[in-house]
Design a protein around this motif. Sequence first.
Motif, PDB file in Angstrom:
ATOM      1  N   VAL A 119       1.022  -1.231   0.096  1.00 33.11           N
ATOM      2  CA  VAL A 119      -0.047  -0.111   0.055  1.00 33.11           C
ATOM      3  C   VAL A 119       0.937   1.406   0.019  1.00 33.11           C
ATOM      4  CG1 VAL A 119      -0.259   0.169   2.529  1.00 33.11           C
ATOM      5  CG2 VAL A 119      -1.938   0.980   1.174  1.00 33.11           C
ATOM      6  N   SER A 120       0.465   2.052  -0.829  1.00 34.11           N
ATOM      7  CA  SER A 120       1.587   3.526  -0.751  1.00 34.11           C
ATOM      8  C   SER A 120       0.563   4.450  -1.555  1.00 34.11           C
ATOM      9  CB  SER A 120       2.654   3.135  -1.474  1.00 34.11           C
ATOM     10  OG  SER A 120       2.521   2.932  -2.922  1.00 34.11           O
ATOM     11  N   HIS A 121       1.079   5.717  -1.532  1.00 36.16           N
ATOM     12  CA  HIS A 121       0.600   6.707  -2.429  1.00 36.16           C
ATOM     13  C   HIS A 121       1.254   6.755  -3.509  1.00 36.16           C
ATOM     14  CE1 HIS A 121      -0.686   8.638   1.391  1.00 36.16           C
ATOM     15  NE2 HIS A 121      -1.782   8.500   0.578  1.00 36.16           N
ATOM     16  N   LEU A 122       0.850   7.146  -4.638  1.00 36.09           N
ATOM     17  CA  LEU A 122       1.523   7.220  -5.900  1.00 36.09           C
ATOM     18  C   LEU A 122       2.635   8.204  -6.010  1.00 36.09           C
ATOM     19  CD1 LEU A 122      -1.216   7.356  -8.699  1.00 36.09           C
ATOM     20  CD2 LEU A 122      -0.120   5.452  -8.116  1.00 36.09           C
ATOM     21  N   PRO A 123       3.804   7.668  -6.516  1.00 35.38           N
ATOM     22  CA  PRO A 123       4.945   8.612  -6.932  1.00 35.38           C
ATOM     23  C   PRO A 123       5.257   9.729  -8.032  1.00 35.38           C
ATOM     24  CG  PRO A 123       5.516   6.374  -7.462  1.00 35.38           C
ATOM     25  CD  PRO A 123       4.118   6.309  -7.129  1.00 35.38           C
ATOM     26  N   ILE A 124       3.742  10.068  -8.181  1.00 34.86           N
ATOM     27  CA  ILE A 124       3.950  11.064  -9.102  1.00 34.86           C
ATOM     28  C   ILE A 124       3.401  12.377  -8.848  1.00 34.86           C
ATOM     29  CG2 ILE A 124       2.515  11.348 -11.586  1.00 34.86           C
ATOM     30  CD1 ILE A 124       2.020   8.306 -11.457  1.00 34.86           C
ATOM     31  N   PRO A 125       4.017  13.562  -9.234  1.00 40.98           N
ATOM     32  CA  PRO A 125       3.687  14.675  -9.038  1.00 40.98           C
ATOM     33  C   PRO A 125       2.080  14.807  -9.276  1.00 40.98           C
ATOM     34  CG  PRO A 125       5.948  14.844 -10.035  1.00 40.98           C
ATOM     35  CD  PRO A 125       5.288  13.405 -10.352  1.00 40.98           C
ATOM     36  N   ASP A 126       1.774  15.796  -8.399  1.00 42.17           N
ATOM     37  CA  ASP A 126       0.169  15.948  -8.521  1.00 42.17           C
ATOM     38  C   ASP A 126      -0.663  14.832  -8.327  1.00 42.17           C
ATOM     39  OD1 ASP A 126       0.891  18.636  -8.764  1.00 42.17           O
ATOM     40  OD2 ASP A 126       0.934  18.378 -11.418  1.00 42.17           O
ATOM     41  N   ARG A 127      -0.043  13.500  -8.015  1.00 41.44           N
ATOM     42  CA  ARG A 127      -0.983  12.359  -7.835  1.00 41.44           C
ATOM     43  C   ARG A 127      -0.531  11.659  -6.220  1.00 41.44           C
ATOM     44  NH1 ARG A 127      -4.674  11.104 -12.223  1.00 41.44           N
ATOM     45  NH2 ARG A 127      -4.033  12.660 -13.586  1.00 41.44           N
ATOM     46  N   GLU A 128       0.308  12.437  -5.677  1.00 40.20           N
ATOM     47  CA  GLU A 128       0.902  11.693  -4.441  1.00 40.20           C
ATOM     48  C   GLU A 128      -0.359  11.523  -3.343  1.00 40.20           C
ATOM     49  OE1 GLU A 128       1.725  14.994  -5.391  1.00 40.20           O
ATOM     50  OE2 GLU A 128       3.679  15.045  -5.584  1.00 40.20           O
ATOM     51  N   PHE A 129      -1.508  12.233  -3.674  1.00 39.80           N
ATOM     52  CA  PHE A 129      -2.648  11.970  -2.580  1.00 39.80           C
ATOM     53  C   PHE A 129      -3.465  10.493  -2.772  1.00 39.80           C
ATOM     54  CE2 PHE A 129      -4.237  14.097  -6.412  1.00 39.80           C
ATOM     55  CZ  PHE A 129      -5.447  13.661  -6.778  1.00 39.80           C
ATOM     56  N   VAL A 130      -2.986  10.058  -3.919  1.00 36.44           N
ATOM     57  CA  VAL A 130      -3.709   8.679  -4.449  1.00 36.44           C
ATOM     58  C   VAL A 130      -3.071   7.648  -3.848  1.00 36.44           C
ATOM     59  CG1 VAL A 130      -4.251   7.389  -6.586  1.00 36.44           C
ATOM     60  CG2 VAL A 130      -4.416   9.746  -6.707  1.00 36.44           C
ATOM     61  N   ARG A 131      -3.992   7.089  -2.979  1.00 38.68           N
ATOM     62  CA  ARG A 131      -3.569   5.739  -2.204  1.00 38.68           C
ATOM     63  C   ARG A 131      -4.002   4.414  -2.789  1.00 38.68           C
ATOM     64  NH1 ARG A 131      -3.236   4.920   3.921  1.00 38.68           N
ATOM     65  NH2 ARG A 131      -3.919   2.567   4.013  1.00 38.68           N
ATOM     66  N   VAL A 132      -3.096   3.669  -3.092  1.00 35.20           N
ATOM     67  CA  VAL A 132      -3.175   2.452  -3.781  1.00 35.20           C
ATOM     68  C   VAL A 132      -2.956   1.220  -3.419  1.00 35.20           C
ATOM     69  CG1 VAL A 132      -3.055   3.692  -6.336  1.00 35.20           C
ATOM     70  CG2 VAL A 132      -0.830   2.733  -5.289  1.00 35.20           C
ATOM     71  N   LEU A 133      -3.274   0.116  -3.698  1.00 34.47           N
ATOM     72  CA  LEU A 133      -2.661  -1.067  -3.266  1.00 34.47           C
ATOM     73  C   LEU A 133      -2.222  -1.720  -4.457  1.00 34.47           C
ATOM     74  CD1 LEU A 133      -5.738  -2.642  -1.354  1.00 34.47           C
ATOM     75  CD2 LEU A 133      -3.728  -1.631  -0.332  1.00 34.47           C
ATOM     76  N   ARG A 134      -1.040  -2.633  -4.278  1.00 33.08           N
ATOM     77  CA  ARG A 134      -0.308  -3.027  -5.597  1.00 33.08           C
ATOM     78  C   ARG A 134       0.059  -4.521  -5.255  1.00 33.08           C
ATOM     79  NH1 ARG A 134       5.003  -2.332  -6.107  1.00 33.08           N
ATOM     80  NH2 ARG A 134       5.131  -0.669  -4.188  1.00 33.08           N
ATOM     81  N   GLY A 135      -0.152  -5.298  -6.184  1.00 32.31           N
ATOM     82  CA  GLY A 135       0.361  -6.893  -6.275  1.00 32.31           C
ATOM     83  C   GLY A 135       1.363  -6.973  -7.222  1.00 32.31           C
ATOM     84  N   LEU A 136       2.666  -7.883  -6.784  1.00 32.66           N
ATOM     85  CA  LEU A 136       3.565  -8.002  -7.878  1.00 32.66           C
ATOM     86  C   LEU A 136       3.736  -9.394  -7.930  1.00 32.66           C
ATOM     87  CD1 LEU A 136       6.150  -6.916  -9.395  1.00 32.66           C
ATOM     88  CD2 LEU A 136       7.324  -6.624  -7.261  1.00 32.66           C
ATOM     89  N   PHE A 137       3.621  -9.964  -9.212  1.00 28.29           N
ATOM     90  CA  PHE A 137       3.712 -11.285  -9.476  1.00 28.29           C
ATOM     91  C   PHE A 137       4.803 -11.515 -10.559  1.00 28.29           C
ATOM     92  CE2 PHE A 137      -0.523  -9.779  -8.497  1.00 28.29           C
ATOM     93  CZ  PHE A 137      -1.017 -10.584  -7.684  1.00 28.29           C
ATOM     94  N   ALA A 138       5.470 -12.949 -10.560  1.00 27.11           N
ATOM     95  CA  ALA A 138       6.468 -13.204 -11.203  1.00 27.11           C
ATOM     96  C   ALA A 138       5.831 -14.297 -12.321  1.00 27.11           C
ATOM     97  CB  ALA A 138       7.552 -13.737 -10.397  1.00 27.11           C
ATOM     98  N   PHE A 139       6.550 -14.378 -13.488  1.00 29.54           N
ATOM     99  CA  PHE A 139       6.170 -15.158 -14.669  1.00 29.54           C
ATOM    100  C   PHE A 139       7.536 -15.507 -15.084  1.00 29.54           C
ATOM    101  CE2 PHE A 139       2.085 -13.378 -14.074  1.00 29.54           C
ATOM    102  CZ  PHE A 139       1.259 -14.473 -14.317  1.00 29.54           C
ATOM    103  N   SER A 140       7.595 -16.851 -16.082  1.00 25.38           N
ATOM    104  CA  SER A 140       8.556 -17.182 -16.742  1.00 25.38           C
ATOM    105  C   SER A 140       8.021 -17.526 -18.098  1.00 25.38           C
ATOM    106  CB  SER A 140       9.507 -18.229 -16.174  1.00 25.38           C
ATOM    107  OG  SER A 140      10.491 -18.619 -16.944  1.00 25.38           O
ATOM    108  N   SER A 141       8.561 -16.951 -19.174  1.00 27.38           N
ATOM    109  CA  SER A 141       8.076 -17.246 -20.750  1.00 27.38           C
ATOM    110  C   SER A 141       9.014 -18.528 -21.075  1.00 27.38           C
ATOM    111  CB  SER A 141       8.370 -16.149 -21.741  1.00 27.38           C
ATOM    112  OG  SER A 141       9.739 -15.883 -21.651  1.00 27.38           O
ATOM    113  N   ASN A 142       9.862 -18.994 -20.317  1.00 25.58           N
ATOM    114  CA  ASN A 142      10.683 -20.111 -20.880  1.00 25.58           C
ATOM    115  C   ASN A 142      10.254 -21.382 -19.851  1.00 25.58           C
ATOM    116  OD1 ASN A 142      12.305 -18.689 -22.427  1.00 25.58           O
ATOM    117  ND2 ASN A 142      13.457 -17.841 -20.759  1.00 25.58           N
ATOM    118  N   ASP A 143       9.419 -21.391 -18.973  1.00 25.82           N
ATOM    119  CA  ASP A 143       9.145 -22.290 -17.997  1.00 25.82           C
ATOM    120  C   ASP A 143      10.113 -22.878 -17.258  1.00 25.82           C
ATOM    121  OD1 ASP A 143       6.337 -22.017 -19.271  1.00 25.82           O
ATOM    122  OD2 ASP A 143       6.461 -23.782 -20.369  1.00 25.82           O
ATOM    123  N   ASP A 144      11.102 -22.305 -17.099  1.00 27.77           N
ATOM    124  CA  ASP A 144      12.195 -22.902 -16.342  1.00 27.77           C
ATOM    125  C   ASP A 144      12.433 -21.923 -15.086  1.00 27.77           C
ATOM    126  OD1 ASP A 144      13.169 -20.443 -17.347  1.00 27.77           O
ATOM    127  OD2 ASP A 144      15.073 -21.413 -18.411  1.00 27.77           O
ATOM    128  N   GLY A 145      11.687 -21.349 -14.773  1.00 25.48           N
ATOM    129  CA  GLY A 145      11.879 -20.088 -13.549  1.00 25.48           C
ATOM    130  C   GLY A 145      12.547 -19.103 -13.615  1.00 25.48           C
TER     131      GLY A 145
END
Length: 162
Positions: A119-145
Amino acid sequence: MPIREISLAEVPPGHPAAVFFRFWQQAADGSAWVPWRRFDATEHPGILPWVLLLRREPDETGGGSPRWRYSVCGTGCTELFGFSYQGKLFGEGMPAEAAAERLAEFQRVISGEGPLFFVSHLPIPDREFVRVLRGLFAFSSNDDGDIDRLFVVVAREDTQIA
């Protein structure tokens, strides 16, 4: 507000990051990453507006660090940020400190600690007041990790999808 890591339990079940996590968890089948071939965009229409998809590029400067480029910036993200990151290198248009924090998050996911939620505010000038939730997910296109794609789902904390 600084970036604060949160648990999945702190993400409302209807938030795009939580909804995507349910797919990701099943597709990962106990792994810390998902083979890219298991993702079909047509199965996730409610998530797509809130997606930033980053693809790893080789470092052409010889520094050894991979570069990440935004290949997708969903329409909801574009509205949220006030512009599109699509086609840009990660870190462009972002304060250096914010980019460094997020690169550290990327490294954690690449090393198998993910998915991660924040959870954070956006690191964008004039948008710092916008509070967001963010998820970060990993993918492999080679199926090898070998993690070469990062899927970021980001939306206002009160965003809900079906």
